[in-house]
Design a protein around this motif. Sequence first.
Motif, PDB file in Angstrom:
ATOM      1  N   UNK A  49     -32.580   4.633  30.728  1.00 46.33           N
ATOM      2  CA  UNK A  49     -32.737   3.884  29.493  1.00 46.33           C
ATOM      3  C   UNK A  49     -32.099   2.503  29.606  1.00 46.33           C
ATOM      4  N   UNK A  50     -32.354   1.683  28.591  1.00 46.96           N
ATOM      5  CA  UNK A  50     -31.750   0.349  28.553  1.00 46.96           C
ATOM      6  C   UNK A  50     -32.783  -0.746  28.657  1.00 46.96           C
ATOM      7  N   UNK A  51     -33.018  -1.415  27.544  1.00 44.43           N
ATOM      8  CA  UNK A  51     -34.022  -2.479  27.494  1.00 44.43           C
ATOM      9  C   UNK A  51     -33.654  -3.638  28.407  1.00 44.43           C
ATOM     10  N   UNK A  52     -32.350  -3.926  28.488  1.00 47.49           N
ATOM     11  CA  UNK A  52     -31.922  -5.095  29.250  1.00 47.49           C
ATOM     12  C   UNK A  52     -31.158  -4.736  30.522  1.00 47.49           C
ATOM     13  N   UNK A  53     -31.094  -3.452  30.869  1.00 47.21           N
ATOM     14  CA  UNK A  53     -30.382  -3.050  32.081  1.00 47.21           C
ATOM     15  C   UNK A  53     -31.238  -3.361  33.306  1.00 47.21           C
ATOM     16  N   UNK A  54     -30.650  -4.001  34.312  1.00 50.88           N
ATOM     17  CA  UNK A  54     -31.427  -4.334  35.523  1.00 50.88           C
ATOM     18  C   UNK A  54     -32.019  -3.084  36.174  1.00 50.88           C
ATOM     19  N   UNK A 100     -38.740   5.705  44.892  1.00 49.48           N
ATOM     20  CA  UNK A 100     -38.039   5.183  43.716  1.00 49.48           C
ATOM     21  C   UNK A 100     -38.929   4.154  43.029  1.00 49.48           C
ATOM     22  N   UNK A 101     -39.185   4.303  41.723  1.00 48.69           N
ATOM     23  CA  UNK A 101     -40.137   3.420  41.047  1.00 48.69           C
ATOM     24  C   UNK A 101     -39.673   1.983  40.879  1.00 48.69           C
ATOM     25  N   UNK A 102     -38.375   1.721  40.998  1.00 53.33           N
ATOM     26  CA  UNK A 102     -37.870   0.368  40.791  1.00 53.33           C
ATOM     27  C   UNK A 102     -37.796  -0.446  42.081  1.00 53.33           C
ATOM     28  N   UNK A 103     -38.079   0.179  43.232  1.00 48.83           N
ATOM     29  CA  UNK A 103     -37.986  -0.515  44.515  1.00 48.83           C
ATOM     30  C   UNK A 103     -39.377  -0.869  45.020  1.00 48.83           C
ATOM     31  N   UNK A 104     -39.606  -2.143  45.319  1.00 51.50           N
ATOM     32  CA  UNK A 104     -40.937  -2.599  45.715  1.00 51.50           C
ATOM     33  C   UNK A 104     -41.387  -2.005  47.048  1.00 51.50           C
TER      34      UNK A 104
END
Length: 447
Positions: free
Chosen positions: A16-21, A239-243
Amino acid sequence: MSFAADKQTIEDLNLLGKYKPQSIYSIFNKVKTLGGERLLDAMFKHPLTDPDIINRRSDIFRYFREKDLVFPFQPAVCRIAEDYLSAVIPGNRIQATFSVFRKKALEAFLRDEQFAAIYSGLEATIEMLAKLAELLRQLDGKPGDPYYEQALQLKNILADPRLFWLSQEKGQQLSAMKVAKYDFILRHSLRHEMEKVLIGIYELDVYTTVGSVAAERHFSFAKALPASQNILRAVALRHPALEKAVGNPVSLHGDKNVLFLTGANMAGKSTFMKSLGIAVYLAHMGFPVAAQNMEFSIRDGVYSSINVADNLNMGYSHFYAEVLRVRQAAEEVSNGKNMVVIFDELFKGTNVKDAFDATLAVTSAFSKYLNCIFVISTHIIEVGEALQDHTNLQFSYLPTLMEGNVPRYPYILTAGITSDRHGMMIIQNEGILEMITGNNNTTTIVR
């Protein structure tokens, strides 16, 4: 029963976290409306536990990914329309008409802005409804399509005879009489229908956004299965956040319900474990996952111990904080819940002998709960050797490849237990001992 993931797990997986990197929420938070964002928040905070409902939601997201539609509504227009429609008109038609004309008069003589607010709200609503009608025509669904029933409900509202004037008035200058008439219809006669329209638009915002993210990032949709089947399988999980994340396979089930993971620091153990936990959470939301393919039995929750810290206020050491996390997991599991439990580097806050004994005992005890899935990592490879007689354990490691004196990490899950012992070599590469002893001039640091 709701899907469980406590605060520590949410933070471990950065869900969660709208503004968390690099939060998982931020990956999907491309919605255009405030209502869409509220709906997205609710979906993230309340994963589902009914496989039919999960699969139905996944089918809708997949449907919109394949349609590749652009959400046509302007955020500012939607905000004005929402504010306008949320203000209910009291009384009857005559009273409402008188009120509008009174505001019109106040505007003319006193520069009052109430009539202008009604006019702009009505204008925004007309534009929003016209765009909704056009979007529904583009969908052109048929019975059996995942979104057909919802689309039909919205089409029936727009086809109400009391809204026949919509297509005629778009972009037209409206007289005070027309403003009064249309205002009463939208905010009084069709108040409940307009509430459904707003909800439908917010859902379309989320559906088109999630479908677009799935297409852009090459995510797939997991298939939910009954809890009784007790499986968790994925192909090329990443991992979905890693390109440039490396994908790895996962296959856990009742006969092999524990993955015992070894490997050096930086080899990718934590990233792999987070990837699995994130995929389980997103799959229970019906959202796309970072994998080529995934199927999973419904779980009661996911529980992790990855970034557990000490607690100075409570007087807890790092080790005691770890013990408490294991105890909390044991309470969930022993109460009969079907959990996915992730332990990264158990008991690293104590000495090697205690860590060995504790990791061995805890892994052995948890492995007997065949209804649950466990992923447990450790640096202490001797624990894996002591667990070889447990037939329901899978042993995998993430290797370290040495190119000369420089380590390289391929992040590819490999069967077995690691034999890598390159920690001292890495320390030497960084020249730490030379700095301490003052022999920098005689040593070459390999990077």
